[in-house]
Enzyme design. Structure first.
Site, PDB file in Angstrom:
ATOM      1  N   LYS A 119       0.828  -1.206   0.000  1.00 44.04           N
ATOM      2  CA  LYS A 119       0.000   0.000   0.000  1.00 44.04           C
ATOM      3  C   LYS A 119       0.862   1.254   0.000  1.00 44.04           C
ATOM      4  CE  LYS A 119      -3.765  -2.348   2.411  1.00 44.04           C
ATOM      5  NZ  LYS A 119      -4.426  -2.577   3.704  1.00 44.04           N
TER       6      LYS A 119
ATOM      7  N   GLN B 273      -4.080  -0.815   9.879  1.00 47.38           N
ATOM      8  CA  GLN B 273      -4.013  -2.151   9.287  1.00 47.38           C
ATOM      9  C   GLN B 273      -4.618  -3.190  10.226  1.00 47.38           C
ATOM     10  OE1 GLN B 273      -2.967  -3.027   6.177  1.00 47.38           O
ATOM     11  NE2 GLN B 273      -3.615  -5.109   6.651  1.00 47.38           N
TER      12      GLN B 273
ATOM     13  N   ASP C 146     -10.646   3.816   4.838  1.00 48.16           N
ATOM     14  CA  ASP C 146     -11.126   2.439   4.748  1.00 48.16           C
ATOM     15  C   ASP C 146     -12.649   2.397   4.634  1.00 48.16           C
ATOM     16  OD1 ASP C 146      -9.326   0.342   4.497  1.00 48.16           O
ATOM     17  OD2 ASP C 146      -8.770   0.372   6.611  1.00 48.16           O
TER      18      ASP C 146
END
Length: 288
Positions: A50, A94, A117
């Protein structure tokens, strides 16, 4: 028939190209903060990927790698700091988190305007209310994938198998917003095949290898396999497979591969979300 392959890489490249152009139009690079706890190999690999893709798109990416034993209070303090940072537009924590950390509390602590997210309850509520928010990345990526390959959704019967808060439920909301007639099915749906055979667009995110077999698919349907499962074959070798049996390719009109289908779309949607968050914070118009 043999299904058309809906590869994620071309659609992801198109989405990232557009995100990069939008990022260049801003007065400063969009800022992404990635928070990782511990050294789980999968998490380390995901975060590295990412971070690399974010830099390729022109984002200012910073990884905050914390020891696995970091307390929840210290993690929340870092998130509060990132919430206030003027050069941070997106925050990604994460997952999964270590067992001593309350995942729900951490996700709620992220500023909804920086929740790239799309997991914060505010953004979930915006999605179901039909108002613009930051969308969950995998479902948003699926919608871009379908559009890229010219697969119509409006007016079609769609089914989603899997009801997780990360994929299944928001996937149903996005399909509904795109004017599909949507059925949300799951592990306790009686006669699951009767539901899936009706679908012209079928999205499977149940986390069960080869759950969907050819007789469960409408001939010519577009099938999106979100599942990624590691299985061991008779020789003891492990490999990745989806929730959809490979033989479905002989029935479906279009099918995503595993790997190489939805996976690239998730990261691309995350980075596009970061650019959108930056545009909103800087008062710039976003694409319709």
């Amino acid at each position: 028939m043999t299904a058309r392959v809906l590869a994620g890489a071309p659609a992801a490249a198109a989405l990232l190209s557009g995100a990069a152009a939008r990022a260049r139009a801003l007065p400063r690079p969009p800022g992404l903060a990635i928070v990782r706890l511990g050294d789980d190999p999968a998490s380390v690999s995901y975060v590295r990927g990412k971070d690399r893709r974010a830099r390729e798109v022109g984002l200012q990416s910073t990884v905050h790698a914390l020891p696995e034993g970091t307390s929840q209070a210290d993690l929340l303090a870092l998130i509060a700091e990132l919430n206030m940072a003027p050069d941070v537009d997106g925050i990604l924590v994460q997952l999964p988190l270590p067992p001593h950390i309350g995942e729900a509390a951490v996700l709620r602590a992220v500023d909804p305007a920086k929740d790239v997210d799309g997991f914060h309850p505010v953004n979930v509520g915006e999605l179901w209310s039909g108002r613009p928010g930051l969308l969950p990345c995998t479902p948003a990526g699926v919608m871009v994938l379908l559009e890229h390959y010219g697969i119509p959704v409006a007016g079609r019967r769609a089914a989603v198998v899997g009801r997780s808060a990360i994929v299944g439920r928001p996937m149903a909301a996005l399909l509904l917003a795109a004017d599909a007639t949507v059925t949300l099915a799951h592990s306790r749906t009686p006669d699951l095949g009767a539901v899936t055979r009706e679908a012209e667009v079928l999205v499977v995110a149940a986390g069960r290898p080869h759950l969907i077999t050819p007789e469960m698919v409408r001939p010519g349907a577009a099938v999106v396999d979100v599942g990624i499962n590691r299985v061991v074959d008779g020789s003891g070798a492990s490999h990745l497979t989806g929730d959809v049996h490979p033989d479905v390719a002989e029935v479906a009109g279009a099918l995503t591969p595993v790997p190489g289908g939805v996976g690239p779309m998730t990261i691309a949607a995350l980075l596009a979300n970061t650019v959108t968050a930056a545009e909103r914070r800087l008062g710039r118009p976003q694409p319709r």
